[in-house]
Design a protein around this motif. Structure first.
Motif, PDB file in Angstrom:
ATOM      1  N   LEU A 107       0.832  -1.196   0.000  1.00 31.67           N
ATOM      2  CA  LEU A 107       0.000   0.000   0.000  1.00 31.67           C
ATOM      3  C   LEU A 107       0.872   1.253   0.000  1.00 31.67           C
ATOM      4  N   ALA A 108       1.929   1.238   0.823  1.00 33.89           N
ATOM      5  CA  ALA A 108       2.841   2.381   0.887  1.00 33.89           C
ATOM      6  C   ALA A 108       3.489   2.604  -0.474  1.00 33.89           C
ATOM      7  N   LEU A 109       3.923   1.513  -1.111  1.00 36.76           N
ATOM      8  CA  LEU A 109       4.553   1.626  -2.424  1.00 36.76           C
ATOM      9  C   LEU A 109       3.574   2.195  -3.454  1.00 36.76           C
ATOM     10  N   GLY A 110       2.375   1.600  -3.510  1.00 37.99           N
ATOM     11  CA  GLY A 110       1.384   2.013  -4.497  1.00 37.99           C
ATOM     12  C   GLY A 110       0.970   3.460  -4.313  1.00 37.99           C
ATOM     13  N   LEU A 111       0.676   3.828  -3.053  1.00 38.04           N
ATOM     14  CA  LEU A 111       0.218   5.192  -2.799  1.00 38.04           C
ATOM     15  C   LEU A 111       1.316   6.209  -3.090  1.00 38.04           C
ATOM     16  N   SER A 112       2.582   5.835  -2.783  1.00 31.58           N
ATOM     17  CA  SER A 112       3.675   6.768  -3.072  1.00 31.58           C
ATOM     18  C   SER A 112       3.747   7.041  -4.558  1.00 31.58           C
ATOM     19  N   LEU A 113       3.673   5.966  -5.348  1.00 29.71           N
ATOM     20  CA  LEU A 113       3.720   6.142  -6.803  1.00 29.71           C
ATOM     21  C   LEU A 113       2.575   7.049  -7.257  1.00 29.71           C
ATOM     22  N   ALA A 114       1.374   6.790  -6.720  1.00 26.52           N
ATOM     23  CA  ALA A 114       0.208   7.576  -7.119  1.00 26.52           C
ATOM     24  C   ALA A 114       0.397   9.044  -6.740  1.00 26.52           C
ATOM     25  N   MET A 115       0.954   9.291  -5.538  1.00 22.64           N
ATOM     26  CA  MET A 115       1.105  10.673  -5.103  1.00 22.64           C
ATOM     27  C   MET A 115       2.190  11.389  -5.889  1.00 22.64           C
ATOM     28  N   ILE A 116       3.247  10.647  -6.249  1.00 21.29           N
ATOM     29  CA  ILE A 116       4.299  11.252  -7.078  1.00 21.29           C
ATOM     30  C   ILE A 116       3.700  11.639  -8.431  1.00 21.29           C
ATOM     31  N   LEU A 117       2.893  10.710  -8.988  1.00 22.38           N
ATOM     32  CA  LEU A 117       2.222  10.981 -10.258  1.00 22.38           C
ATOM     33  C   LEU A 117       1.381  12.253 -10.141  1.00 22.38           C
ATOM     34  N   ALA A 118       0.584  12.327  -9.063  1.00 25.98           N
ATOM     35  CA  ALA A 118      -0.304  13.470  -8.877  1.00 25.98           C
ATOM     36  C   ALA A 118       0.501  14.762  -8.746  1.00 25.98           C
ATOM     37  N   TYR A 119       1.595  14.708  -7.994  1.00 27.45           N
ATOM     38  CA  TYR A 119       2.386  15.923  -7.770  1.00 27.45           C
ATOM     39  C   TYR A 119       2.992  16.434  -9.069  1.00 27.45           C
ATOM     40  N   ILE A 120       3.608  15.521  -9.826  1.00 27.64           N
ATOM     41  CA  ILE A 120       4.253  15.965 -11.066  1.00 27.64           C
ATOM     42  C   ILE A 120       3.206  16.463 -12.052  1.00 27.64           C
ATOM     43  N   TRP A 121       2.061  15.789 -12.062  1.00 28.41           N
ATOM     44  CA  TRP A 121       0.963  16.209 -12.925  1.00 28.41           C
ATOM     45  C   TRP A 121       0.544  17.639 -12.580  1.00 28.41           C
ATOM     46  N   PHE A 122       0.478  17.873 -11.284  1.00 30.47           N
ATOM     47  CA  PHE A 122       0.051  19.179 -10.798  1.00 30.47           C
ATOM     48  C   PHE A 122       1.069  20.266 -11.156  1.00 30.47           C
ATOM     49  N   ARG A 123       2.359  19.918 -11.055  1.00 30.33           N
ATOM     50  CA  ARG A 123       3.403  20.916 -11.281  1.00 30.33           C
ATOM     51  C   ARG A 123       3.798  21.034 -12.748  1.00 30.33           C
ATOM     52  N   PHE A 124       3.664  19.943 -13.520  1.00 29.03           N
ATOM     53  CA  PHE A 124       4.056  19.958 -14.922  1.00 29.03           C
ATOM     54  C   PHE A 124       2.849  19.562 -15.771  1.00 29.03           C
ATOM     55  N   GLU A 125       3.074  19.360 -17.093  1.00 31.09           N
ATOM     56  CA  GLU A 125       1.995  18.832 -17.926  1.00 31.09           C
ATOM     57  C   GLU A 125       1.945  17.318 -17.743  1.00 31.09           C
ATOM     58  N   TRP A 126       0.842  16.699 -18.215  1.00 34.82           N
ATOM     59  CA  TRP A 126       0.658  15.268 -17.974  1.00 34.82           C
ATOM     60  C   TRP A 126       1.719  14.422 -18.670  1.00 34.82           C
ATOM     61  N   GLU A 127       2.277  14.926 -19.809  1.00 31.31           N
ATOM     62  CA  GLU A 127       3.310  14.141 -20.495  1.00 31.31           C
ATOM     63  C   GLU A 127       4.486  13.875 -19.559  1.00 31.31           C
ATOM     64  N   PHE A 128       4.823  14.904 -18.762  1.00 29.90           N
ATOM     65  CA  PHE A 128       5.934  14.770 -17.819  1.00 29.90           C
ATOM     66  C   PHE A 128       5.599  13.727 -16.758  1.00 29.90           C
ATOM     67  N   ALA A 129       4.388  13.862 -16.188  1.00 28.32           N
ATOM     68  CA  ALA A 129       3.993  12.974 -15.099  1.00 28.32           C
ATOM     69  C   ALA A 129       3.975  11.534 -15.573  1.00 28.32           C
ATOM     70  N   LEU A 130       3.371  11.312 -16.748  1.00 28.45           N
ATOM     71  CA  LEU A 130       3.228   9.949 -17.223  1.00 28.45           C
ATOM     72  C   LEU A 130       4.593   9.339 -17.538  1.00 28.45           C
ATOM     73  N   SER A 131       5.458  10.105 -18.239  1.00 34.25           N
ATOM     74  CA  SER A 131       6.751   9.495 -18.556  1.00 34.25           C
ATOM     75  C   SER A 131       7.570   9.270 -17.290  1.00 34.25           C
ATOM     76  N   ALA A 132       7.422  10.159 -16.288  1.00 36.52           N
ATOM     77  CA  ALA A 132       8.145   9.942 -15.026  1.00 36.52           C
ATOM     78  C   ALA A 132       7.674   8.656 -14.366  1.00 36.52           C
ATOM     79  N   VAL A 133       6.352   8.467 -14.310  1.00 33.59           N
ATOM     80  CA  VAL A 133       5.855   7.289 -13.583  1.00 33.59           C
ATOM     81  C   VAL A 133       6.181   6.003 -14.343  1.00 33.59           C
ATOM     82  N   ILE A 134       6.107   6.050 -15.686  1.00 32.86           N
ATOM     83  CA  ILE A 134       6.499   4.851 -16.448  1.00 32.86           C
ATOM     84  C   ILE A 134       7.958   4.514 -16.146  1.00 32.86           C
ATOM     85  N   THR A 135       8.801   5.550 -16.134  1.00 36.15           N
ATOM     86  CA  THR A 135      10.219   5.315 -15.837  1.00 36.15           C
ATOM     87  C   THR A 135      10.386   4.742 -14.436  1.00 36.15           C
TER      88      THR A 135
END
Lengths: 519, 310
Positions: free
Chosen positions: B145-173
């Motif tokens: 749960l900690a792992l999954g939620l961290s990934l989700a929150m990182i995705l949300a943060y980058i999405w919020f600060r950058f465009e979605w292309e950035f968030a998605l490529s970061a999370v895939i990486t």
């Protein structure tokens, strides 16, 4: 770029305060009047035992159902309604019975609906299709009981552990039905486990004298085994409790003067004394069983009424068992059995090894990072190193202030924080370097470096913070310590890099007014 | 050393054409990740005590460890399926066994202690851990749960600060990094437990941090050079941040290295995994996150640049 005197003083003030707060960890309380807070060493560094205990929900449910069945009988009798076959089922959480006559079923339900409930909606009363009436405990009620049992148990667990002489035990609740017991310095928790694993619920109940009942007990009578199987087979004992062990004021282990055996003597309080004398007066000649945790210790015949309020149990104890039983009777019975679901023990030598390994790694890592910064970033690298030292001091200060527990993973967290902390300085320095290369003046380059790097620094720390807050929420034990130190470390890093190392650079610039920057 | 820096990683006029290697980078990464996923299913992770449940007793025997005696003494306590291992010094033994529910586990650990002492009197127990099955499955669930939620929150943060292309490529990486780390754990045989989850989360945090710095520069350059093709722009951004990328990964690496060397049994697995993660996280920023951004953002990010003009 300009730092007011106030800002300067407050940044330095925070660092000094940090240094002051660190002191308690090295010194032995020289000013007893001062609030002296320091970091606690976790069990993995100090050595000791960690026990995670769970309240037995089934036994709690069973107990509640038993009393519910008792009150059901009383209520029905009082309302002059008949019943057959009252049974309890702990797995389903139900008390069920058959009405004397199907026509009385509705009256039964009405009467039982009026029973007092410990918590709202504790149970429901329903007429089944087959004509029986069922009282069902709700899940919430069972949970509420568990919470209450944990609260009571913590107090009793504390009393029992204190009586063993353990130093600094830490007893805390975890979730609805668990208790964490931390015992620094206890490297073999076997005796404590035995003490906590015993409910020590003592009751005095009459023995059913009907010889037919030794094999098939009627409702309201249970067959209970003897605690010493050599004393004979199971005895039919009434479920009704005549005198409860909670009505004791004192208990002690002593050697019985007649038999020379170890015995536990006890004294009742006024309620216990009264109950005891009433029962013994009315039942002379019958056997009276002393039941401990559903096992019969002994069942002597009542020869004459006992009114003094004193008694003695001899159950073939050895010294340790008699002492422990007396201890448990004094501390009180646990509302339900506690079982150990997780246990971790670390010997003192391993703890000492871990501290040494942690300290060595911390020192080596710190020195290597400092050397790296000096070689790759020169003067500004040294400013970063000053900030790094302040960072370490502040981290220790905040951990001391919270009286946090330092674990081995926590030390790793500190070290990694130091490794990550210089990232902010590296970002600033690289940025200044670029701006200089673009031909800006030293002042403009520094200004641009600070400004542009700040948002990057905040972004990168924010994501790391998110990951570790999750770990803190879902982690347990030493891993929580790791998450805590990193979380605190991120906060101190932001302070030392965005304020302190920047301040040093700006002061240096203001004092020397250089024509070129050392980048 | 006290004035100008003595060393640096790359010269300021460095211009390496990283994007030329974008297919090579992605393919290598995909192959490694697929292989890791394969390893994850067979032979699979070695679960640590936290997640598997059971008993681990670490003891220092009085003389050199006598495995035969130990086995006999354990058998006398009805413990027949224990594994007895040597580690470190000749008098260090590690006894582990799987057990059923918590209550049993709790009793068996005492039997093991007694058995060890009977086999070789004077033995000191360094560590005795017992985790019941209900607790271990709970710890496992919380770790995931900690792992999954961290990934989700990182995705949300980058999405919020950058465009979605950035968030998605970061999370895939990040997911690719994560699978490689799992593969590393399978190959090295390090135990996967709560401490390892902490290591993985730290790696994720560090790796994200690295990507954020590169992306931050990409975003800045998108505003600065409005006509530059995205491919060149990403290359430029990586080159500009290269000194910082190498610098920070070095300091984190240097900080974690002593833990791997001197950290003792508890931390060495954690630290080696950290070191692996630092290398993977740093290279994935350049060779995976950046190409992914290029593929996803080609066209789109150019259009969005017109918005900045307004």
């Amino acid at each position: 770029m300009y730092y007011s005197r106030l800002k300067l003083a407050s940044v330095l003030g925070v660092c000094l305060l940090g240094l002051l707060l660190c002191l308690p960890n090295g010194l032995r309380n020289p000013f007893p009047s001062m609030p002296w807070r320091q970091i606690h060493l976790g069990l993995d560094l100090r050595g000791g035992s960690y026990l995670l205990m769970q309240v037995d929900l089934k036994s709690l449910t069973h107990d509640r159902l038993q009393t519910l069945a008792d009150t059901t009988r009383e209520t029905l009798l009082k309302s002059q309604l008949g019943y057959r076959n009252i049974t309890t089922n702990a797995d389903a959480g139900t008390v069920s019975f058959n009405p004397r006559d199907a026509s009385e079923a509705d009256a039964d339900v009405t009467a039982l609906e009026k029973l007092p409930r410990v918590v709202p909606n504790e149970f429901t009363v329903k007429k089944q299709d087959n004509g029986s009436i069922v009282l069902t405990l709700s899940q919430d009620a069972v949970k509420a009981r568990a919470r209450e049992a944990v609260t009571q148990s913590i107090e009793i667990v504390r009393r029992r552990i204190d009586a063993t002489g353990a130093v600094d035990p830490e007893i805390t609740r975890q979730g609805d039905d668990r208790i964490v017991v931390e015992l620094p310095g206890v490297s073999d928790p076997e005796r404590i486990k035995t003490l906590l694993g015993t409910t020590a619920k003592m009751t005095f109940r009459l023995v059913d004298s009907n010889p037919m009942h030794t094999t098939a007990p009627p409702p309201g009578v249970s067959l209970l085994p003897m605690s010493d199987p050599a004393e004979g087979g199971p005895l039919p004992v009434y479920d009704h409790v005549d005198v409860d062990g909670t009505d004791l004021t004192n208990a002690g282990a002593a050697i019985d003067s007649q038999s020379g055996e170890w015995a536990v003597s006890f004294t009742f309080d006024s309620i216990g004394t009264h109950a005891f004398s009433t029962v013994t007066q009315a039942n002379v000649g019958k056997r009276f069983a002393i039941v401990l945790d559903n096992k019969v210790i002994e069942a002597p015949v009542i020869r004459s009424p006992i009114t003094g309020g004193n008694g003695q149990i001899t159950g073939g104890f050895d010294a340790q068992r008699a002492t422990d039983l007396a201890l448990m009777l004094r501390a009180g019975a646990l509302p339900a059995p506690l079982s150990v679901v997780e246990q971790r023990t670390i010997g003192p030598s391993l703890g000492a090894d871990s501290i040494r390994a942690g300290m060595l790694s911390l020192a080596a890592g710190f020195v290597m990072v400092i050397l790296f910064m000096a070689l790759f970033y020169g003067r500004f690298g040294w400013y970063a190193n000053v900030a790094l030292l302040a960072n370490l001091v502040l981290m220790v200060a905040i951990l001391s202030l919270f009286e946090a527990t330092l674990t081995l993973p926590g030390m790793a967290g500190m070290l990694l924080t130091l490794g990550m902390a210089v990232d902010a300085n590296i970002l600033i320095n690289e940025r200044i370097r670029e701006e200089v290369a673009r031909g800006r003046t030293p002042l403009a380059a520094m200004q641009a470096g600070f400004e542009r790097a700040t948002s990057t620094i905040v972004d990168s720390n924010a994501t790391a913070l998110l990951a570790h807050v999750m770990l803190f929420v879902f982690g347990t034990g030493p891993v929580r310590g790791f998450a805590l130190t990193i979380t605190i470390g991120i906060a101190t890093t932001l302070f030392t890099t965005l304020l302190l190392s920047r301040l040093l650079m700006v002061r240096w610039y203001a004092l020397t007014r250089p024509t070129s920057l050392p980048v | 050393m006290f004035g100008r820096p003595l060393l640096r990683f790359v010269r300021k006029d460095t211009h390496i054409n990283f994007m030329r290697g974008r297919f090579a980078g992605l393919i290598t990464s995909a192959v490694l990740s697929l292989a890791s996923i394969g390893l994850f299913f067979y032979p699979g992770l070695t679960l640590g005590l936290d997640f598997r449940g059971g008993i681990v007793v670490e003891a220092k025997t009085s003389g050199p460890a006598d495995f035969g005696k130990l086995r006999t003494a354990l058998a006398a306590h009805n413990i027949t399926h224990a594994s007895i291992q040597a580690f470190g010094a000749p008098n260090d033994v590690l006894i582990r066994l799987d057990t059923g529910d918590g209550q049993e586990t709790n009793k068996v650990v005492d039997s093991v202690r007694h058995a060890v002492d009977e086999a070789q009197p004077g033995t000191t127990v360094l560590r005795a851990d017992a985790v019941g099955a209900s607790v271990s499955s709970e710890l496992f669930r919380n770790g995931m749960l900690a792992l999954g939620l961290s990934l989700a929150m990182i995705l949300a943060y980058i999405w919020f600060r950058f465009e979605w292309e950035f968030a998605l490529s970061a999370v895939i990486t990040l997911v690719l990094d994560l699978t490689k780390t799992m593969g590393f754990l399978v190959i090295t045989g390090f135990e996967f437990d709560l401490v390892m989850v902490a290591a993985i989360l730290t790696i994720l945090g560090y790796s994200t941090n690295d990507k954020v710095v590169v992306y931050d520069r990409v975003r800045e350059n998108l505003r600065k050079y409005r006509t530059m093709p995205l491919r060149e722009l990403i290359d430029l951004s990586i080159n500009e941040t290269l000194n910082r990328t190498l610098g920070t990964s070095s300091t984190v690496f240097l900080a974690a290295l002593p833990l791997a060397l001197f950290g003792g049994t508890t931390l060495s697995g954690f630290a080696w995994t950290m070191l692996f993660g630092i290398v993977v996280g740093t290279s994935s920023s350049i060779f995976i996150a950046a190409p992914l951004l290029l593929f996803m953002g080609e066209g789109r990010l150019k259009n969005s640049r017109t918005e900045y003009k307004q």
